[in-house]
Design a protein around this motif. Structure first.
Motif, PDB file in Angstrom:
ATOM      1  N   ALA A 428      13.147  11.969  -7.463  1.00 21.94           N
ATOM      2  CA  ALA A 428      12.671  10.723  -7.756  1.00 21.94           C
ATOM      3  C   ALA A 428      12.569   9.705  -6.515  1.00 21.94           C
ATOM      4  O   ALA A 428      13.776   9.955  -5.638  1.00 21.94           O
ATOM      5  CB  ALA A 428      13.388   9.954  -8.899  1.00 21.94           C
ATOM      6  N   ALA A 429      12.124   9.048  -6.455  1.00 21.39           N
ATOM      7  CA  ALA A 429      12.074   7.971  -5.306  1.00 21.39           C
ATOM      8  C   ALA A 429      13.033   6.733  -5.808  1.00 21.39           C
ATOM      9  O   ALA A 429      13.062   6.170  -6.995  1.00 21.39           O
ATOM     10  CB  ALA A 429      11.039   7.079  -4.922  1.00 21.39           C
ATOM     11  N   ASP A 430      14.235   6.242  -4.970  1.00 20.01           N
ATOM     12  CA  ASP A 430      15.337   5.220  -5.357  1.00 20.01           C
ATOM     13  C   ASP A 430      14.610   3.924  -5.342  1.00 20.01           C
ATOM     14  O   ASP A 430      14.967   2.960  -6.056  1.00 20.01           O
ATOM     15  CB  ASP A 430      16.476   5.333  -4.598  1.00 20.01           C
ATOM     16  N   ASN A 431      13.548   3.772  -4.494  1.00 20.04           N
ATOM     17  CA  ASN A 431      13.090   2.477  -4.343  1.00 20.04           C
ATOM     18  C   ASN A 431      11.683   2.375  -4.331  1.00 20.04           C
ATOM     19  O   ASN A 431      10.733   3.198  -4.615  1.00 20.04           O
ATOM     20  CB  ASN A 431      13.428   1.790  -3.009  1.00 20.04           C
ATOM     21  N   ALA A 432      11.007   0.956  -4.807  1.00 27.58           N
ATOM     22  CA  ALA A 432       9.784   0.961  -5.072  1.00 27.58           C
ATOM     23  C   ALA A 432       8.968   1.174  -3.948  1.00 27.58           C
ATOM     24  O   ALA A 432       9.272   1.382  -2.734  1.00 27.58           O
ATOM     25  CB  ALA A 432       9.477  -0.655  -5.345  1.00 27.58           C
ATOM     26  N   THR A 433       7.512   1.593  -3.972  1.00 22.98           N
ATOM     27  CA  THR A 433       6.448   1.999  -3.039  1.00 22.98           C
ATOM     28  C   THR A 433       6.489   0.653  -2.105  1.00 22.98           C
ATOM     29  O   THR A 433       6.335  -0.268  -2.481  1.00 22.98           O
ATOM     30  CB  THR A 433       5.213   2.417  -3.618  1.00 22.98           C
ATOM     31  N   GLN A 434       6.353   1.205  -0.860  1.00 20.88           N
ATOM     32  CA  GLN A 434       6.013   0.136   0.171  1.00 20.88           C
ATOM     33  C   GLN A 434       4.946   0.543   1.001  1.00 20.88           C
ATOM     34  O   GLN A 434       4.432   1.661   0.810  1.00 20.88           O
ATOM     35  CB  GLN A 434       7.135   0.103   1.077  1.00 20.88           C
ATOM     36  N   CYS A 435       4.123  -0.636   1.490  1.00 23.84           N
ATOM     37  CA  CYS A 435       2.927  -0.440   2.111  1.00 23.84           C
ATOM     38  C   CYS A 435       2.843  -0.998   3.706  1.00 23.84           C
ATOM     39  O   CYS A 435       3.423  -1.852   3.781  1.00 23.84           O
ATOM     40  CB  CYS A 435       1.612  -0.839   1.059  1.00 23.84           C
ATOM     41  N   ILE A 436       1.791  -0.553   4.366  1.00 27.17           N
ATOM     42  CA  ILE A 436       1.648  -0.932   5.702  1.00 27.17           C
ATOM     43  C   ILE A 436      -0.144  -1.231   5.422  1.00 27.17           C
ATOM     44  O   ILE A 436      -0.600  -0.325   5.614  1.00 27.17           O
ATOM     45  CB  ILE A 436       1.939  -0.021   6.943  1.00 27.17           C
ATOM     46  N   ILE A 437      -0.421  -2.517   5.627  1.00 25.90           N
ATOM     47  CA  ILE A 437      -1.557  -2.737   5.726  1.00 25.90           C
ATOM     48  C   ILE A 437      -2.102  -3.402   6.849  1.00 25.90           C
ATOM     49  O   ILE A 437      -1.478  -4.255   7.510  1.00 25.90           O
ATOM     50  CB  ILE A 437      -2.090  -3.834   4.606  1.00 25.90           C
ATOM     51  N   ASN A 438      -3.305  -2.786   7.233  1.00 21.24           N
ATOM     52  CA  ASN A 438      -3.993  -3.209   8.582  1.00 21.24           C
ATOM     53  C   ASN A 438      -2.941  -3.232   9.914  1.00 21.24           C
ATOM     54  O   ASN A 438      -3.010  -4.316  10.789  1.00 21.24           O
ATOM     55  CB  ASN A 438      -4.669  -4.617   8.534  1.00 21.24           C
ATOM     56  N   GLY A 439      -1.970  -2.326   9.850  1.00 15.80           N
ATOM     57  CA  GLY A 439      -1.433  -2.114  11.076  1.00 15.80           C
ATOM     58  C   GLY A 439       0.187  -3.149  11.002  1.00 15.80           C
ATOM     59  O   GLY A 439       0.545  -3.314  11.828  1.00 15.80           O
ATOM     60  N   GLY A 440      -0.080  -3.808   9.978  1.00 15.71           N
ATOM     61  CA  GLY A 440       1.393  -4.664   9.813  1.00 15.71           C
ATOM     62  C   GLY A 440       2.896  -3.982   9.785  1.00 15.71           C
ATOM     63  O   GLY A 440       2.878  -2.736   9.838  1.00 15.71           O
ATOM     64  N   THR A 441       3.701  -4.996   9.076  1.00 22.62           N
ATOM     65  CA  THR A 441       4.815  -3.985   8.930  1.00 22.62           C
ATOM     66  C   THR A 441       5.001  -3.819   7.425  1.00 22.62           C
ATOM     67  O   THR A 441       4.130  -4.382   6.460  1.00 22.62           O
ATOM     68  CB  THR A 441       6.045  -5.423   9.277  1.00 22.62           C
ATOM     69  N   SER A 442       6.193  -2.824   7.158  1.00 22.63           N
ATOM     70  CA  SER A 442       6.258  -2.408   5.929  1.00 22.63           C
ATOM     71  C   SER A 442       6.449  -3.590   4.751  1.00 22.63           C
ATOM     72  O   SER A 442       7.372  -4.565   5.201  1.00 22.63           O
ATOM     73  CB  SER A 442       7.368  -1.267   5.979  1.00 22.63           C
ATOM     74  N   SER A 443       6.000  -3.483   3.689  1.00 22.75           N
ATOM     75  CA  SER A 443       6.442  -4.740   2.647  1.00 22.75           C
ATOM     76  C   SER A 443       5.945  -4.035   1.371  1.00 22.75           C
ATOM     77  O   SER A 443       5.400  -2.986   1.070  1.00 22.75           O
ATOM     78  CB  SER A 443       5.550  -5.820   3.037  1.00 22.75           C
ATOM     79  N   LEU A 444       6.496  -4.878   0.360  1.00 18.82           N
ATOM     80  CA  LEU A 444       6.040  -4.291  -1.015  1.00 18.82           C
ATOM     81  C   LEU A 444       4.712  -4.671  -1.640  1.00 18.82           C
ATOM     82  O   LEU A 444       4.231  -4.426  -2.766  1.00 18.82           O
ATOM     83  CB  LEU A 444       7.262  -4.950  -2.132  1.00 18.82           C
ATOM     84  N   SER A 445       3.858  -5.488  -0.845  1.00 19.09           N
ATOM     85  CA  SER A 445       2.522  -5.899  -1.036  1.00 19.09           C
ATOM     86  C   SER A 445       1.548  -4.582  -0.981  1.00 19.09           C
ATOM     87  O   SER A 445       1.640  -4.193   0.330  1.00 19.09           O
ATOM     88  CB  SER A 445       2.277  -7.040  -0.163  1.00 19.09           C
ATOM     89  N   CYS A 446       0.949  -4.342  -1.801  1.00 15.66           N
ATOM     90  CA  CYS A 446       0.292  -2.991  -1.592  1.00 15.66           C
ATOM     91  C   CYS A 446      -1.185  -3.052  -2.337  1.00 15.66           C
ATOM     92  O   CYS A 446      -1.722  -2.258  -3.034  1.00 15.66           O
ATOM     93  CB  CYS A 446       0.666  -1.605  -2.396  1.00 15.66           C
ATOM     94  N   ASP A 447      -1.708  -4.116  -1.890  1.00 15.47           N
ATOM     95  CA  ASP A 447      -3.061  -4.661  -2.669  1.00 15.47           C
ATOM     96  C   ASP A 447      -4.211  -4.192  -1.450  1.00 15.47           C
ATOM     97  O   ASP A 447      -3.936  -4.242  -0.474  1.00 15.47           O
ATOM     98  CB  ASP A 447      -3.208  -6.151  -2.627  1.00 15.47           C
ATOM     99  N   MET A 448      -5.324  -3.616  -2.146  1.00 19.23           N
ATOM    100  CA  MET A 448      -6.592  -3.290  -1.634  1.00 19.23           C
ATOM    101  C   MET A 448      -7.764  -4.035  -2.189  1.00 19.23           C
ATOM    102  O   MET A 448      -7.691  -3.892  -3.513  1.00 19.23           O
ATOM    103  CB  MET A 448      -6.506  -1.539  -1.668  1.00 19.23           C
TER     104      MET A 448
END
Length: 946
Positions: A428-448
């Motif tokens: 299992a993953a210990d933490n929530a999914t993270q996303c890098i959008i449009n080359g930005g920094t990793s965050s919990l925001s994962c909207d498309m």
């Protein structure tokens, strides 16, 4: 004697394949036991402590003595372990250093189990086979020993007080192996059948009376076990393929026969357990002794196998040594061989990377990574099944990630915003999914964001500064009749806003920010600085763009159309990423030598670090081979584990290829673009240095080489005396001696060994090849000996010596090694002067060497003392007074004498000194004459008739 219960000692010699952690270790190198051990002496006179009597490592060990005593370790937390081993060095006492234990004064090794009980794992019996017996004990710990309060205990069962009955214990170690909890079986036999069969076992009888089969006499599990009996016999498993595995364990149960169910084995009717190693040798792993008087002893084997057993033809066999007809039973059960995988490690989080602008008529690409740490610098590389959200992923919503990364695509039929996510169960993953959008920094925001219209284009990856041309960009929209994309523009020019985003490197630690160029125009680096560019779209809604980028990295190009006039309110977007990679690397040093041979001037001592410059560069021309001439830098390039190596160009052939240190370096992004790597070459010669970067976004960049660098030469010479030599006595008919004032030569000329070394004191084997050997025989400088080192006169002044050293001989004896032989013509003379009173001497010869490169001895001067098996004596010739009638010749006896510190005495050892009347005279010459006579003194006296 000792009784094995869980024992396999030779495995300690094997190198671990999987990671191992020592969780408890005690070598007892201190004065007292301290808090790691608790001593409970049950009997008066019994004790345990630390002493210097004997040890395995260091100078100290723990002992028990004198009676019943328990020594218990502190609690050792093994609750997180899946496989641990206990190893101990034990030595029986001996009268030479303590006192040998008597019969019954045994030592028991116990382990503490999770149910609160103590389990005996070994018993060592006094007085053993011989005084001072040594036992190297090692056992895998059973599963019920892997708990938070595990402990090991030593229990001396009996003894006599007053400093008697010793056991010595050292190097107690508990090691945890980083393996998973699941044991996968490769071979198992519980023998719950009627016959042994030939599929899993083969039998080889040495004695015809011997036998092996399955019986119901006794068993570990169930009702049956295999037995051997009656004589020498081998019972061997089928071949078991262990070659694919990194960690294999084996276990079995053995019990000696007993009259209550079979018949006990007699003395010497032993059983051996053996395994077949990859070199074809059978290695004994257990010896079970026939007792001759007792039976029914039970032994449990449980251990990991050594790496030399990991081959495709591994076998286990049981070898009964002897026995008599229908007697001497051994029973064997629960034979198991299995492997463990690596320890399961939970995934820290999943990381999704994507562009947030998507089209309902087109699938949007997403990269997913399984991250082991917070910054995702380490990936979970085993396969893992991941469920993705929302629904609509191409192929399936569940994907398998292999090697840490997977590329997937998401399709949505309805315009709007969706949130992406990823989950897994094992691990299992210990933490929530993270996303890098449009080359930005990793965050919990994962909207498309899915739109019904936009731009579709695909920029191919390219070499930095070369770019890509003829890239189609399409203006599309969702068809009213289907989910297919159709042209949004046709045969019209539109002005689009272009800008770029950094994907890798991102904003953290990026040394420079160079622009992406579209159609020859540098575009902005954000939507606020977007650059308008007019594009002509054809009837299919397509236009053409060219894209270039002079640096290295992963970039994203954004395109946006804000409608006006008839298109007022229409907003269309699109984006795509590309990788720009270095064309090559410039590898250089401050000095190169195009000749590439021994004529190159000296550059650096072998083993000493020098700066090697490495610069990742952009494309200049196709077919470019010289990346150090005119190529632009790519400062944003970074990589870890860039390989470093060297190829010896000269000498050729070389005695040694040498070694480069370090073998790799990390190339971080740097504004100057050039890294200076402190690198050393261990050998002498001229070398080409090669740089091999790792894969860059999946691209193999190649291997990049320097011009010839060198000449590397030795750091120093290690000089040792291989033969001290010896001085030749001038007279050795009795006690050897020489007189002061006589020339002394070598009986055996000394010999020196001269070894060329690098700065790490490793022999430079190439030094003795043609052109690289700069040490000449004339470079050997031997300091003149001017005084004796021990013989002094009455005023404590050393006696004077005159020495003449001639040129010796210099020879190559092996790679990097020479010998210097002193000349047999060397001479030493003790000055014959009034103060010279000596009996013997030991001259010290001081010498130093260097070569034409200025390479010197590691320690200079070197001194040594040639053997001088003789006396040096201060001597004289003495003519005795004589008289007689004038008409007869007068004989004057001659004798040799030496000064013994008090007076002169005849040199009875001299049967060497020659005399001749030619060297004699009388005064005055008018009175008489000397007749012709000559001879050699005998025991210091001349012939009286000469």
């Amino acid at each position: 004697m000792f009784r094995l219960l869980l024992l396999i000692s030779f495995l300690l010699l094997e190198q671990d394949v999987v990671a191992a952690t020592v969780v408890f270790s005690d070598d007892f190198e201190r004065a007292s036991l301290g808090s790691d051990w608790t001593v409970n002496a049950v009997e008066s006179g019994a004790s345990a402590a630390i002493s210097t009597a004997v040890s395995n490592s260091g100078t100290r060990s723990m002992y028990t003595r004198g009676g019943i005593v328990y020594v218990t370790s502190r609690a050792i937390d093994l609750s997180a372990s899946n496989f641990s081993e206990l190893s101990i060095w034990i030595r029986m006492g001996a009268d030479a250093y303590s006192e040998r234990p008597s019969f019954g004064d045994d030592l028991e090794v116990d382990i503490y189990l999770s149910d609160g009980s103590w389990k005996q794992v070994a018993l060592y019996e006094g007085p053993g086979n011989s005084s001072g017996d040594i036992y190297n004990f090692s056992t895998a710990l059973p599963d019920n020993a892997l708990h938070a309060n595990f402990a090991v205990r030593f229990h001396q069962i009996d003894g006599t007080s007053n400093d008697h009955d010793y056991w010595h214990i050292d190097d107690v170690t508990v090691t945890d192996y980083d393996v998973g909890p699941v044991v996968n079986g490769l071979f198992y036999d519980g023998f719950e059948r009627a016959a042994l069969g030939t599929t899993d076992w083969s039998i080889s009888k040495v004695d015809s009376r011997s036998d092996s089969s399955i019986g119901t006499q006794i068993a570990s599990v169930g009702t049956r076990s295999m037995y051997t009996r009656s004589g020498e016999i081998y019972v061997t498993t089928r071949a078991i393929d262990l070659s694919p595995y990194d960690f294999v364990q084996m276990s079995f149960w053995v019990r000696s026969g007993s009259d209550s169910y079979s018949e006990w084995p007699s003395l010497h009717d032993d059983l051996h357990a053996e395994i077949l190693l990859e070199n074809g040798i059978w290695q004994r792993i257990g010896t079970y002794l026939g007792s001759g008087s007792i039976g029914g002893d039970t032994y449990e084997y449980y251990a990991r196998l050594p790496t030399t057993a990991y081959h495709s033809n591994f076998k286990l066999r049981f070898h009964q040594i002897d026995g008599s007809t229908n007697n001497d039973f051994w029973h064997i059960d629960e034979v198991f061989v299995g492997y463990r995988g690596p320890a399961l490690t939970n995934i820290d989080h999943y990381l999704l990377t994507f562009s947030d602008q998507a089209l309902t008529c087109n699938a949007q690409d997403v990269e997913i990574k399984a991250c082991l740490n917070a910054d995702c610098s380490t990936l979970y590389t085993d396969d893992v099944d991941v469920t993705l959200t929302p629904s609509g992923w191409t192929g399936s919503d569940t994907v398998t990630i292999s090697g840490g990364t997977a590329n997937v695509s998401l399709r949505q039929a309805t315009a709007g915003t969706v949130t992406l996510g990823a989950t897994s169960t094992t691990p299992a993953a210990d933490n929530a999914t993270q996303c890098i959008i449009n080359g930005g920094t990793s965050s919990l925001s994962c909207d498309m964001i899915f739109s019904d219209s936009g731009f579709v284009f695909s920029i191919p990856d390219f070499l930095a500064a070369k770019g890509a041309t003829g890239i189609a960009i399409q203006a599309v929209k969702k068809s009213d009749a289907s989910e297919a994309c159709i042209p949004a523009f046709a045969s019209v020019s539109k002005t689009l806003d272009f800008w770029s985003d950094y994907v890798s490197p991102n904003s953290v630690g990026r040394p420079v920010s160079w622009p992406v160029v579209v159609n020859g125009v540098a575009i902005g680096a954000s939507s606020g600085t977007a650059t308008p560019i007019s594009l002509a779209f054809d009837a299919t809604g397509s236009s053409i763009i060219d894209v270039n980028y002079a640096d290295a990295g992963q970039m994203e190009v954004e395109a946006k159309y804000n409608g006006s006039g008839a298109d007022a309110g229409l907003v269309m977007t699109g984006n795509n990423s590309f990788v720009s990679r270095p064309a090559g690397m410039c590898v250089s040093a401050t000095t190169t030598c195009s000749a590439g041979d021994a004529s190159c001037p000296k550059f650096m001592t072998a083993g000493t670090a020098f700066p090697l410059s490495v610069q990742a560069v952009a494309w200049q021309t196709d077919g470019d081979t010289d990346f150090c001439a005119g190529n632009g830098s790519t400062p944003n390039y970074s990589a870890t584990g860039v390989g470093l190596s060297a190829a010896v160009l000269s000498p050729s052939p070389a005695n040694s290829a040498g070694a480069v240190s370090p073998a790799s370096y990390d190339h971080g992004a740097i504004a100057a673009g050039t890294h200076s790597v402190a690198i050393s070459e261990s050998e002498v010669g001229v070398f080409r240095f090669d740089v091999t970067p790792p894969s860059y976004f999946g691209y193999n960049l190649g291997v990049f080489s320097s011009e010839p660098i060198g000449r590397f030469y030795p750091d120093h010479f290690a000089v040792s005396v291989s033969d001290d030599g010896s001085l030749a006595a001038n007279c050795s008919t009795s006690t050897p001696f020489s007189y002061s004032g006589e020339e002394i030569t070598w009986l055996v000329a000394p010999q020196l060994t001269i070894t060329a070394k690098n700065s790490a004191n490793v022999t430079t084997q190439n030094y003795t090849t043609s052109g690289y050997l700069k040490l000449l025989v004339d470079d050997i400088d031997v300091a003149n000996v001017t005084a004796d080192s021990s013989a002094v006169d009455s005023g404590a002044v050393p006696l004077s010596i005159t020495s003449i050293f001639n040129t010796g001989t210099l020879n190559t004896t092996s790679f990097g090694e020479l010998t210097y032989d002193f000349s047999p013509l060397d001479l030493f003379t003790y000055t014959r002067e009034a103060r010279a009173e000596i009996n013997s001497f030991t001259p010290d010869i001081l010498m130093s060497i260097s070569d034409s490169d200025g390479v010197a001895m590691s320690s200079s001067p070197l001194t040594f003392t040639p053997l001088a098996n003789m006396d040096v004596r201060f001597g004289r010739l003495w003519l005795e007074d004589s008289y007689g009638p004038e008409i007869f010749d007068v004989v004057m006896p001659l004798r040799t004498e030496y000064f013994d510190g008090t007076r002169y005495q005849i040199n009875l050892d001299d049967s060497c000194t020659a005399y001749s009347s030619a060297n004699a005279s009388v005064s005055p010459t008018t009175l008489t004459q000397v007749d012709t006579s000559s001879g050699v003194v005998i025991s210091g006296v001349s012939d009286r008739h000469s």
